[in-house]
Design an enzyme around this catalytic site. Structure first.
Site, short mmCIF file in Angstrom:
data_model
loop_
_atom_site.label_atom_id
_atom_site.label_comp_id
_atom_site.label_asym_id
_atom_site.label_seq_id
_atom_site.Cartn_x
_atom_site.Cartn_y
_atom_site.Cartn_z
N GLY A 27 85.24 -43.34 -46.58
CA GLY A 27 83.87 -43.11 -47.58
C GLY A 27 83.68 -41.88 -48.42
O GLY A 27 84.64 -40.93 -48.34
N ASP A 48 88.58 -46.73 -40.54
CA ASP A 48 87.53 -47.17 -41.35
C ASP A 48 87.82 -48.68 -41.52
O ASP A 48 88.96 -49.13 -41.56
CB ASP A 48 87.70 -46.72 -42.80
CG ASP A 48 86.49 -46.70 -43.63
OD1 ASP A 48 86.04 -47.74 -43.92
OD2 ASP A 48 85.97 -45.71 -44.04
N GLY A 53 84.08 -47.91 -47.73
CA GLY A 53 85.31 -47.04 -48.01
C GLY A 53 86.15 -47.31 -49.05
O GLY A 53 86.44 -48.79 -48.91
N LEU A 88 80.95 -40.95 -39.04
CA LEU A 88 80.15 -41.31 -39.95
C LEU A 88 80.43 -42.67 -40.68
O LEU A 88 80.11 -43.02 -41.84
CB LEU A 88 81.15 -40.37 -41.30
CG LEU A 88 80.69 -38.84 -41.32
CD1 LEU A 88 81.16 -38.19 -40.29
CD2 LEU A 88 81.42 -38.31 -42.69
N ASN A 114 80.81 -47.27 -28.73
CA ASN A 114 82.00 -47.36 -28.34
C ASN A 114 82.57 -45.84 -28.64
O ASN A 114 83.56 -45.46 -27.84
CB ASN A 114 82.70 -48.10 -29.67
CG ASN A 114 82.56 -49.68 -29.07
OD1 ASN A 114 82.38 -49.94 -27.84
ND2 ASN A 114 82.58 -50.46 -30.08
N ALA A 129 76.71 -38.59 -37.58
CA ALA A 129 76.16 -38.45 -38.96
C ALA A 129 74.78 -39.27 -38.94
O ALA A 129 75.02 -40.28 -39.22
CB ALA A 129 77.09 -38.78 -40.11
N TYR A 160 69.00 -49.86 -40.94
CA TYR A 160 69.60 -48.73 -41.17
C TYR A 160 68.85 -47.28 -40.42
O TYR A 160 69.06 -46.75 -39.68
CB TYR A 160 69.75 -48.07 -42.72
CG TYR A 160 70.52 -46.91 -42.80
CD1 TYR A 160 71.74 -46.86 -42.81
CD2 TYR A 160 69.94 -45.80 -43.26
CE1 TYR A 160 72.64 -45.51 -43.00
CE2 TYR A 160 70.48 -44.63 -43.64
CZ TYR A 160 71.88 -44.68 -43.34
OH TYR A 160 72.53 -43.46 -43.66
N THR A 190 72.68 -36.58 -50.69
CA THR A 190 73.88 -35.72 -51.01
C THR A 190 74.79 -36.65 -52.15
O THR A 190 74.56 -37.83 -52.06
CB THR A 190 75.01 -35.69 -49.79
OG1 THR A 190 74.12 -35.00 -48.80
CG2 THR A 190 76.13 -34.92 -50.04
N ARG A 201 72.70 -45.62 -55.18
CA ARG A 201 71.94 -44.43 -54.98
C ARG A 201 71.63 -43.58 -56.50
O ARG A 201 72.22 -43.86 -57.22
CB ARG A 201 72.61 -43.41 -54.01
CG ARG A 201 72.49 -44.00 -52.59
CD ARG A 201 73.16 -43.04 -51.69
NE ARG A 201 74.62 -43.10 -51.70
CZ ARG A 201 75.25 -42.72 -50.58
NH1 ARG A 201 74.84 -41.99 -49.51
NH2 ARG A 201 76.47 -42.74 -50.54
#
Length: 337
Positions: A27, A48, A53, A88, A114, A129, A160, A190, A201
């Site tokens: 990602g 991933d 990603g 992450l 996990n 994260a 989320y 970020t 975003r």
């Protein structure tokens, strides 16, 4: 089925090499973290499922013979002998985490479970994260780590927000019960190269719209505020937190405390790109926070960390990246497949 690939071109020798798993390593943030760790001489295993990603984020890392990646969804268990784990793995933009909210919640909860069990088994240090979204639509400003938040548990963002809150709870309990060496970063907005053009975003939306000459879409009246941290600054914060001595086992805010309105950001991007785009307004999404700015007192005091990249400089770097991702057939900008 999991698929493993390993490169075999460049070797970096460091005496303190560690084997580090980066979940979500393909990602935006994960690929920057993988690169930083590889340049430090560590062996990096990127895990991933490529739901958000992208392989193109990893191609430049294939020159390292200390880099490998495994296609795997951490909702399923995984067992690898590692010294450190960075978690992450989770879609981070509303557009993507709301696309499959049940899987988003599973990633936050089952995925964390996990990886924490993996940390117990191999006595590995583990980094989570987390996110400023755990503060919800805050009633305290700026937000310190001690603020418990104002979060809706029954809404489109809840998968989320509550998923990340639950993950923090799991990290707390594994630390208390098993002594797991945990580190938790609450990440604020970020931006930077390797963001997806379609991630929804605000920075990526505005830059792509400006480069294409499309209307800049602001949700709400544009007075809502955000703080924007450049990716290089954030990754520096990650590594400092992971290596902090004495260890910090409580959440730490990482973000830029300089606050901008969304309207200011749009106007700055239009001016920077020389775009002819017009700003248009749409209704504010449900539960979208009005203010978001970190109190980074702990990070400054304990990690000697604070952002150093000015917004104008970071935006120029990010816009240059997106320009390289776009081509101009017949004078029109379109995303490269």
């Amino acid at each position: 089925m999991s698929m493993t690939f390993r490169s075999s071109h460049l070797s970096l020798m460091h005496t303190a090499r560690r084997v580090i798993l980066v979940a979500g390593g393909a990602g935006f943030l994960g690929s920057h973290l993988c690169e930083r760790l590889l340049l430090e001489g560590h062996e990096v295993i990127c895990v991933d499922d490529f739901s958000t990603g992208r392989m193109e984020n990893l191609r430049h890392l294939l020159r390292f013979d200390t880099f490998s990646f495994i296609r795997h969804d951490i909702v399923g268990s995984i067992d690898l002998p590692v010294d450190e784990i960075y978690n992450l793995a989770c879609p981070a933009s509303p557009q993507h985490y709301q696309a499959d909210p049940i899987h988003t919640l599973k990633t936050c909860v089952f995925g964390s479970l996990n990886l924490l069990e993996l940390a117990v088994h191999h006595q590995a240090r583990i980094f989570q994260a987390s996110t400023s979204e755990i503060y919800g639509d805050p009633q305290v400003h700026p937000q310190p780590e001690g603020y418990w938040g104002h979060v809706n548990s029954f809404g489109p963002r809840s998968c989320y927000d509550e998923g990340k809150r639950s993950a923090e709870t799991l990290f707390y309990d594994f630390h208390k019960k098993y002594g797991v060496d945990i580190r938790i970063a609450r990440i604020f907005n970020t931006y930077g190269p390797r963001m997806r053009p379609d991630d929804g975003r605000v920075v990526s939306n505005f830059i792509v719209q400006a480069l294409k000459g499309q209307d800049i879409t602001i949700y709400g009246d544009g007075s809502q505020t955000r703080s924007f941290c450049y990716v290089d600054d954030l990754i520096e914060g990650f590594t400092r937190l992971m290596r902090s001595q004495p260890a910090i086992h409580t959440p730490v805010n990482l973000g830029n405390p300089t606050e901008f309105s969304v309207r200011d950001l749009a106007e700055q991007i239009v001016a920077m790109t020389g775009s002819s785009s017009k700003i248009v307004y749409q209704p504010l999404p449900v539960d979208d926070p009005r203010q978001r700015r970190p109190d980074i007192t702990i990070a400054k005091r304990e990690l000697r960390w604070e952002p150093s990249v000015a917004l104008a400089d970071g935006l120029r770097s990010t816009a240059s990246y997106f320009e390289r991702q776009l081509v101009r057939p017949n004078g029109e900008l379109v995303e490269v497949a």
